[in-house]
Design a protein around this motif. Sequence first.
Motif, PDB file in Angstrom:
ATOM      1  N   VAL B  82       0.847  -1.198   0.000  1.00  0.00           N
ATOM      2  CA  VAL B  82       0.000   0.000   0.000  1.00  0.00           C
ATOM      3  C   VAL B  82       0.885   1.251   0.000  1.00  0.00           C
ATOM      4  O   VAL B  82       0.652   2.202  -0.744  1.00  0.00           O
ATOM      5  N   GLU B  83       1.928   1.214   0.833  1.00  0.00           N
ATOM      6  CA  GLU B  83       2.805   2.392   0.907  1.00  0.00           C
ATOM      7  C   GLU B  83       3.511   2.640  -0.426  1.00  0.00           C
ATOM      8  O   GLU B  83       3.503   3.743  -0.951  1.00  0.00           O
ATOM      9  N   VAL B  84       4.110   1.590  -0.962  1.00  0.00           N
ATOM     10  CA  VAL B  84       4.930   1.755  -2.168  1.00  0.00           C
ATOM     11  C   VAL B  84       4.057   2.080  -3.392  1.00  0.00           C
ATOM     12  O   VAL B  84       4.364   2.976  -4.165  1.00  0.00           O
ATOM     13  N   ILE B  85       2.931   1.337  -3.533  1.00  0.00           N
ATOM     14  CA  ILE B  85       2.119   1.512  -4.744  1.00  0.00           C
ATOM     15  C   ILE B  85       1.231   2.754  -4.676  1.00  0.00           C
ATOM     16  O   ILE B  85       1.143   3.526  -5.627  1.00  0.00           O
ATOM     17  N   ALA B  86       0.595   2.966  -3.519  1.00  0.00           N
ATOM     18  CA  ALA B  86      -0.416   4.025  -3.470  1.00  0.00           C
ATOM     19  C   ALA B  86       0.099   5.329  -2.854  1.00  0.00           C
ATOM     20  O   ALA B  86      -0.187   6.405  -3.370  1.00  0.00           O
ATOM     21  N   TYR B  87       0.874   5.238  -1.765  1.00  0.00           N
ATOM     22  CA  TYR B  87       1.202   6.468  -1.037  1.00  0.00           C
ATOM     23  C   TYR B  87       2.460   7.155  -1.537  1.00  0.00           C
ATOM     24  O   TYR B  87       2.525   8.377  -1.605  1.00  0.00           O
ATOM     25  N   ARG B  88       3.474   6.358  -1.881  1.00  0.00           N
ATOM     26  CA  ARG B  88       4.740   6.986  -2.269  1.00  0.00           C
ATOM     27  C   ARG B  88       4.582   7.928  -3.467  1.00  0.00           C
ATOM     28  O   ARG B  88       5.124   9.039  -3.460  1.00  0.00           O
ATOM     29  N   PRO B  89       3.825   7.524  -4.510  1.00  0.00           N
ATOM     30  CA  PRO B  89       3.708   8.429  -5.670  1.00  0.00           C
ATOM     31  C   PRO B  89       3.050   9.775  -5.345  1.00  0.00           C
ATOM     32  O   PRO B  89       3.301  10.753  -6.033  1.00  0.00           O
ATOM     33  N   VAL B  90       2.207   9.819  -4.301  1.00  0.00           N
ATOM     34  CA  VAL B  90       1.530  11.094  -4.019  1.00  0.00           C
ATOM     35  C   VAL B  90       2.161  11.835  -2.842  1.00  0.00           C
ATOM     36  O   VAL B  90       1.644  12.852  -2.402  1.00  0.00           O
ATOM     37  N   ARG B  91       3.289  11.306  -2.335  1.00  0.00           N
ATOM     38  CA  ARG B  91       3.833  11.879  -1.113  1.00  0.00           C
ATOM     39  C   ARG B  91       4.212  13.353  -1.259  1.00  0.00           C
ATOM     40  O   ARG B  91       4.096  14.131  -0.342  1.00  0.00           O
ATOM     41  N   ARG B  92       4.650  13.715  -2.456  1.00  0.00           N
ATOM     42  CA  ARG B  92       5.079  15.103  -2.642  1.00  0.00           C
ATOM     43  C   ARG B  92       3.953  16.015  -3.105  1.00  0.00           C
ATOM     44  O   ARG B  92       4.158  17.205  -3.293  1.00  0.00           O
ATOM     45  N   SER B  93       2.767  15.452  -3.314  1.00  0.00           N
ATOM     46  CA  SER B  93       1.712  16.308  -3.855  1.00  0.00           C
ATOM     47  C   SER B  93       0.795  16.896  -2.784  1.00  0.00           C
ATOM     48  O   SER B  93      -0.336  17.244  -3.059  1.00  0.00           O
ATOM     49  N   GLY B  94       1.258  16.968  -1.556  1.00  0.00           N
ATOM     50  CA  GLY B  94       0.471  17.643  -0.536  1.00  0.00           C
ATOM     51  C   GLY B  94      -0.358  16.687   0.284  1.00  0.00           C
ATOM     52  O   GLY B  94      -0.655  15.566  -0.138  1.00  0.00           O
ATOM     53  N   SER B  95      -0.753  17.163   1.487  1.00  0.00           N
ATOM     54  CA  SER B  95      -1.386  16.265   2.440  1.00  0.00           C
ATOM     55  C   SER B  95      -2.799  15.891   2.011  1.00  0.00           C
ATOM     56  O   SER B  95      -3.289  14.828   2.354  1.00  0.00           O
ATOM     57  N   MET B  96      -3.470  16.774   1.237  1.00  0.00           N
ATOM     58  CA  MET B  96      -4.836  16.464   0.842  1.00  0.00           C
ATOM     59  C   MET B  96      -4.868  15.259  -0.099  1.00  0.00           C
ATOM     60  O   MET B  96      -5.693  14.356   0.070  1.00  0.00           O
ATOM     61  N   SER B  97      -3.948  15.217  -1.061  1.00  0.00           N
ATOM     62  CA  SER B  97      -3.890  14.065  -1.970  1.00  0.00           C
ATOM     63  C   SER B  97      -3.632  12.788  -1.181  1.00  0.00           C
ATOM     64  O   SER B  97      -4.251  11.744  -1.446  1.00  0.00           O
ATOM     65  N   ALA B  98      -2.714  12.866  -0.218  1.00  0.00           N
ATOM     66  CA  ALA B  98      -2.370  11.682   0.565  1.00  0.00           C
ATOM     67  C   ALA B  98      -3.580  11.193   1.350  1.00  0.00           C
ATOM     68  O   ALA B  98      -3.863   9.995   1.421  1.00  0.00           O
ATOM     69  N   LEU B  99      -4.310  12.142   1.929  1.00  0.00           N
ATOM     70  CA  LEU B  99      -5.479  11.810   2.736  1.00  0.00           C
ATOM     71  C   LEU B  99      -6.539  11.103   1.885  1.00  0.00           C
ATOM     72  O   LEU B  99      -7.092  10.068   2.270  1.00  0.00           O
ATOM     73  N   ILE B 100      -6.794  11.665   0.708  1.00  0.00           N
ATOM     74  CA  ILE B 100      -7.820  11.082  -0.169  1.00  0.00           C
ATOM     75  C   ILE B 100      -7.371   9.702  -0.650  1.00  0.00           C
ATOM     76  O   ILE B 100      -8.160   8.755  -0.706  1.00  0.00           O
ATOM     77  N   THR B 101      -6.076   9.574  -0.960  1.00  0.00           N
ATOM     78  CA  THR B 101      -5.559   8.275  -1.376  1.00  0.00           C
ATOM     79  C   THR B 101      -5.767   7.240  -0.274  1.00  0.00           C
ATOM     80  O   THR B 101      -6.144   6.097  -0.541  1.00  0.00           O
ATOM     81  N   ALA B 102      -5.532   7.656   0.978  1.00  0.00           N
ATOM     82  CA  ALA B 102      -5.682   6.728   2.099  1.00  0.00           C
ATOM     83  C   ALA B 102      -7.137   6.298   2.256  1.00  0.00           C
ATOM     84  O   ALA B 102      -7.428   5.111   2.458  1.00  0.00           O
ATOM     85  N   LEU B 103      -8.059   7.253   2.120  1.00  0.00           N
ATOM     86  CA  LEU B 103      -9.480   6.906   2.210  1.00  0.00           C
ATOM     87  C   LEU B 103      -9.866   5.945   1.078  1.00  0.00           C
ATOM     88  O   LEU B 103     -10.576   4.958   1.295  1.00  0.00           O
ATOM     89  N   ALA B 104      -9.357   6.239  -0.110  1.00  0.00           N
ATOM     90  CA  ALA B 104      -9.649   5.389  -1.255  1.00  0.00           C
ATOM     91  C   ALA B 104      -9.117   3.975  -1.029  1.00  0.00           C
ATOM     92  O   ALA B 104      -9.772   2.985  -1.331  1.00  0.00           O
ATOM     93  N   MET B 105      -7.933   3.906  -0.455  1.00  0.00           N
ATOM     94  CA  MET B 105      -7.312   2.609  -0.172  1.00  0.00           C
ATOM     95  C   MET B 105      -8.176   1.809   0.794  1.00  0.00           C
ATOM     96  O   MET B 105      -8.342   0.593   0.639  1.00  0.00           O
ATOM     97  N   SER B 106      -8.738   2.498   1.775  1.00  0.00           N
ATOM     98  CA  SER B 106      -9.603   1.847   2.754  1.00  0.00           C
ATOM     99  C   SER B 106     -10.838   1.259   2.066  1.00  0.00           C
ATOM    100  O   SER B 106     -11.183   0.084   2.256  1.00  0.00           O
ATOM    101  N   VAL B 107     -11.485   2.069   1.228  1.00  0.00           N
ATOM    102  CA  VAL B 107     -12.668   1.600   0.500  1.00  0.00           C
ATOM    103  C   VAL B 107     -12.293   0.430  -0.403  1.00  0.00           C
ATOM    104  O   VAL B 107     -12.997  -0.579  -0.485  1.00  0.00           O
ATOM    105  N   PHE B 108     -11.156   0.562  -1.058  1.00  0.00           N
ATOM    106  CA  PHE B 108     -10.694  -0.489  -1.969  1.00  0.00           C
ATOM    107  C   PHE B 108     -10.482  -1.810  -1.229  1.00  0.00           C
ATOM    108  O   PHE B 108     -10.972  -2.852  -1.655  1.00  0.00           O
ATOM    109  N   LEU B 109      -9.772  -1.758  -0.106  1.00  0.00           N
ATOM    110  CA  LEU B 109      -9.477  -2.995   0.637  1.00  0.00           C
ATOM    111  C   LEU B 109     -10.769  -3.662   1.114  1.00  0.00           C
ATOM    112  O   LEU B 109     -10.932  -4.877   1.012  1.00  0.00           O
ATOM    113  N   GLU B 110     -11.709  -2.847   1.613  1.00  0.00           N
ATOM    114  CA  GLU B 110     -12.962  -3.413   2.123  1.00  0.00           C
ATOM    115  C   GLU B 110     -13.759  -4.083   1.012  1.00  0.00           C
ATOM    116  O   GLU B 110     -14.319  -5.169   1.180  1.00  0.00           O
TER     117      GLU B 110
END
Lengths: 235, 295
Positions: B82-110
């Motif tokens: 999850v970190e390498v595939i989803a979070y690392r690419p957006v790490r430099r694009s600001g906290s809002m992108s990271a937050l939304i990616t994390a929420l999306a990841m949660s929905v995806f996993l469920e």
Amino acid sequence: MLELKDVNVSYGAIHAIHDASLTVQDGEIVSLIGANGAGKTTILHTITGLKEATSGSIRYNDLDLRATDASKLISYGIAHVPEGRHIFPGMTVLENLEMGAYSQGKNTELLEKNKALVFERFPRLKERYRQLAGTLSGGEQQMLAMGRALMGNPKILLLDEPSMGLSPLLVKEIFSIIKYCHEMGITILLVEQNAKMALGIADRAYVLETGNITISGDAKELLADERVKKAYLGQ
Amino acid sequence: MSLFIQSIVNGLNQGAIYALIALGYTMVYGIIRMINFAHGDFIMVGAYTLFYTIPLMISAGMPAWLAVIIAIVICSVIGVMVEVIAYRPVRRSGSMSALITALAMSVFLENLAMVLFGANPKSVPAIFNLPAVEILGAKLQLKYLLTLGIGILIMVGLQLFVKFTKLGKAMRAVPQDKQAATLVGIKVNKIITTTFAIGSGLAAVAALMYCSTYPRCTTDMGSMMGLKAFIAAVLGGIGVIPGAMIGGLIVGLVEIFVKVYIAPGWYEAITYSILIIVLLIKPSGILGKNVGEKV
């Protein structure tokens, strides 16, 4: 030998460094002086890879620094003491020093030797080795930053404004530490706004103006140079 | 008296589950200043792994607790992915992108879990078949005590690891100053990945504790647990490892004591009220520091 050739650096559309070339021979003290915003820090960051150059070559002996990861440099003997100390504020003085030896592997003997050396040269750090680094004074933090760099057994030290914000007495102390490091056989590239002190200690020097290296030569000659006198020594 | 002792043990057990999850939130937040909202779902991953591997172990004639090791490994691997595939690419694009990616990841996993395992709850077989014992008149499940012991042992171990080992120190150094960490030779990305691996592994241990207490798993079990653990992390001071432990234990104890002594329906309201009160008095949380540094 550290060698920069025609290095260009940009921040987005802003072209910060124009065709900068400089060399630092082994055993030398070289100073890079210039006003605020001239690009001194950018040059150091580009050398260590914290900032990428857009063109040009940066070499340390046979090593291509542009292709080397910033975290690897210390293991090649290049230590960078960044502007504003950048110590780890929430760790103790001792832990900060241990982090300086992070790349040294498990050689405990060497670690103890270096620690003893640093504590001998910086008795203040020894007194406060269990204190959190963030609670040290500015001068002590600068000493810690330099001590931490020495823990990595550097061959060349890149010092960025080590005297910034310190009292004249402490500035003297910091420069005597730089001399001490040099006597230990460490090559020094010193970035300073305090041109008088920086030229006084150096073998050679470069003057950086808005991203261009405009003057270079023997430090003693630069001290006497009319242009340098006028712009940087206030004479 | 016996009810009181029983409540203490139950509260600590519940609290240790929250604490283990809260540690994952807090460690990740500490190092990259990001709330990993998918973290709660790692417990679900752990629980389903236990559901499938425990019978496998038993039928293979191996001890059932080996399933926990497998769950830890699988959770760590998924956490790192999850970190390498989803979070690392957006790490430099600001906290809002990271937050939304994390929420999306949660929905995806469920939803992925729902596709793979179906929407019906599954009943997780017991790992430890231990009797209940009587201490001072209180009837205590030995398996609670055992899982509680494991939870506490792991938290103490983590604390020692972070305090004294080289890797642990690097994990503390990176969030304090990434630039300086790089210059002393620390590979920042490697440390971030390690943090995700450890945090997700702890979620698997939390899944073990949860399944020993409530032996069933559903695909959305992670979101509610995650939310409570997140509250625990904020309560204790997010980014501070001992804070997550204390916050978790407080939330767990409050929950059980409100359920037993006040009214079962009120426990969430009271937990949230405590959070609000603590944040009003000390916005950085119980052990959080208001970072004031000399410059």
